[in-house]
Design a protein around this motif. Sequence first.
Motif, short mmCIF file in Angstrom:
data_model
loop_
_atom_site.label_atom_id
_atom_site.label_comp_id
_atom_site.label_asym_id
_atom_site.label_seq_id
_atom_site.Cartn_x
_atom_site.Cartn_y
_atom_site.Cartn_z
N VAL A 198 0.65 -1.14 0.09
CA VAL A 198 -0.03 0.03 -0.05
C VAL A 198 0.99 1.12 -0.17
O VAL A 198 0.46 2.17 -0.82
CB VAL A 198 -0.80 -0.06 1.16
N ALA A 199 1.73 1.36 0.93
CA ALA A 199 2.72 2.32 1.03
C ALA A 199 3.76 2.49 -0.36
O ALA A 199 3.82 3.77 -0.86
CB ALA A 199 3.87 2.18 2.19
N ALA A 200 4.01 1.52 -1.05
CA ALA A 200 4.66 1.69 -2.27
C ALA A 200 3.84 2.33 -3.24
O ALA A 200 4.16 2.97 -4.11
CB ALA A 200 5.38 0.33 -2.65
N ARG A 201 2.55 1.63 -3.39
CA ARG A 201 1.74 2.16 -4.41
C ARG A 201 1.39 3.61 -4.32
O ARG A 201 1.13 4.45 -5.30
CB ARG A 201 0.31 1.22 -4.29
N LEU A 202 1.15 4.07 -2.88
CA LEU A 202 0.81 5.45 -2.74
C LEU A 202 1.73 6.52 -3.03
O LEU A 202 1.68 7.60 -3.64
CB LEU A 202 0.41 5.38 -1.28
N GLY A 203 3.09 5.90 -2.71
CA GLY A 203 4.46 6.55 -3.13
C GLY A 203 4.59 7.88 -2.35
O GLY A 203 5.44 8.68 -2.31
N TYR A 204 3.84 8.17 -1.21
CA TYR A 204 4.40 9.16 -0.26
C TYR A 204 5.42 8.94 0.62
O TYR A 204 5.76 7.46 0.77
CB TYR A 204 3.17 9.61 0.72
N SER A 205 6.24 9.64 1.33
CA SER A 205 7.16 9.18 2.20
C SER A 205 6.92 8.20 3.35
O SER A 205 7.72 7.33 3.71
CB SER A 205 8.06 10.41 2.77
N GLU A 206 5.62 8.31 3.67
CA GLU A 206 5.33 7.43 4.66
C GLU A 206 3.54 7.36 4.75
O GLU A 206 2.72 8.39 4.33
CB GLU A 206 5.82 7.86 6.37
N THR A 207 3.33 6.01 5.01
CA THR A 207 1.72 5.88 5.28
C THR A 207 1.53 5.31 6.69
O THR A 207 2.74 4.41 7.34
CB THR A 207 1.27 5.06 4.37
N ALA A 208 0.51 5.66 7.60
CA ALA A 208 0.44 5.35 8.86
C ALA A 208 -0.93 4.26 8.85
O ALA A 208 -1.69 4.46 8.19
CB ALA A 208 0.10 6.29 9.72
N PHE A 209 -0.57 3.26 9.59
CA PHE A 209 -1.76 1.99 9.52
C PHE A 209 -1.94 1.82 10.91
O PHE A 209 -1.11 1.56 11.84
CB PHE A 209 -0.72 0.64 9.16
N LEU A 210 -3.04 2.02 11.32
CA LEU A 210 -3.78 2.10 12.48
C LEU A 210 -4.50 0.92 12.73
O LEU A 210 -5.42 0.24 11.90
CB LEU A 210 -4.55 3.04 12.76
N THR A 211 -4.41 -0.06 14.07
CA THR A 211 -4.89 -0.98 14.56
C THR A 211 -5.33 -0.49 16.03
O THR A 211 -4.78 0.42 16.57
CB THR A 211 -4.50 -2.38 14.45
N GLY A 212 -6.46 -1.13 16.67
CA GLY A 212 -6.52 -0.72 18.03
C GLY A 212 -7.45 -1.95 18.46
O GLY A 212 -7.82 -2.86 17.99
N PRO A 213 -7.72 -1.97 19.94
CA PRO A 213 -6.86 -0.86 20.69
C PRO A 213 -5.44 -0.86 20.93
O PRO A 213 -4.90 -2.10 20.53
CB PRO A 213 -7.61 -1.01 22.00
N ALA A 214 -4.80 -0.13 21.39
CA ALA A 214 -3.14 -0.12 21.81
C ALA A 214 -3.19 -1.05 22.89
O ALA A 214 -4.07 -1.55 23.67
CB ALA A 214 -2.74 1.22 22.28
#
Length: 288
Positions: free
Chosen positions: A38-54
């Motif tokens: 996903v991050a490579a396809r998007l091409g931005y310097s970073e992508t954040a991936f959230l799961t929860g709860p912490a």
Amino acid sequence: MTTEVLRYTAFSEDPAGGNPAGVVLDASALDEAAMLDVAARLGYSETAFLTGPAGSGAAAPEPGRGFTVRYFSPRAEVPFCGHATVAAAVALAERIGPGELVFETRAGVVPVSVTAEDGHLRATLTSVVPHVEDIAAADLAEALAALDWPAADLDPQLPPRVAYAGARHLVLGAATRARLADLAYDFDRLDALMRRLDLTTVQLVHRAGPALFHVRDPFPVGGVVEDPATGAAAAAFGAYARQLGLVAEDAVLTLHQGEDMGRPGVLTVELRAGDPRVRVAGAGVRIP
């Protein structure tokens, strides 16, 4: 992409400014390979991936406001990313309201506070405990060679150091604004050095006033030439400035970044006496 990937910019109220980041608010179905894809396809310097709860290490201020977060560049996972943290916090605030959040990252627990100011959302992250270390003379010489910077172009008032506040950054001071603006480096050579030293970016800094700085961050290890606004490096720089006595123990610093890329952003760095952590704040907005 079948996973919903939101696009936000951090450290600017203008979608065309600051640093764009991907945000996946529910990454529970994604493994590491899928996150990297996903991050490579998007091409931005970073992508954040959230799961929860912490996990138990991150006590949320109230139910539903604590998350586990992972960050991926187009090339690899990084332990912490400041601008993607701001982007994710703003995205969450638009859905569950401003207030206190807790992000559990690979680098440690990062509290984030989101406020609404003049119609814009603004997030403030609190770093993990930072540290600053020397860099070997041979490694510094290699960095300067990769950047094509003569040693005479360094600012003697900003001595080279490696600073950490969730990720490692080499801080180099530019004696002039013109030196900072002229960035044309050997991508592969700097990439190799940074991988050997476990650096996330090289933070190039020019001091324009007692608490005013212009910064740039080459990011070849992430697969991009330059990061437009770098919250993790800003936190590391705050620790650097405090340890070297460049600013008071209680201080608010303003960092301008992205101007030379056509994506201007503003990062606010706050230092508090008695608290070793560094706070980094900035606006965030969704990219249409």
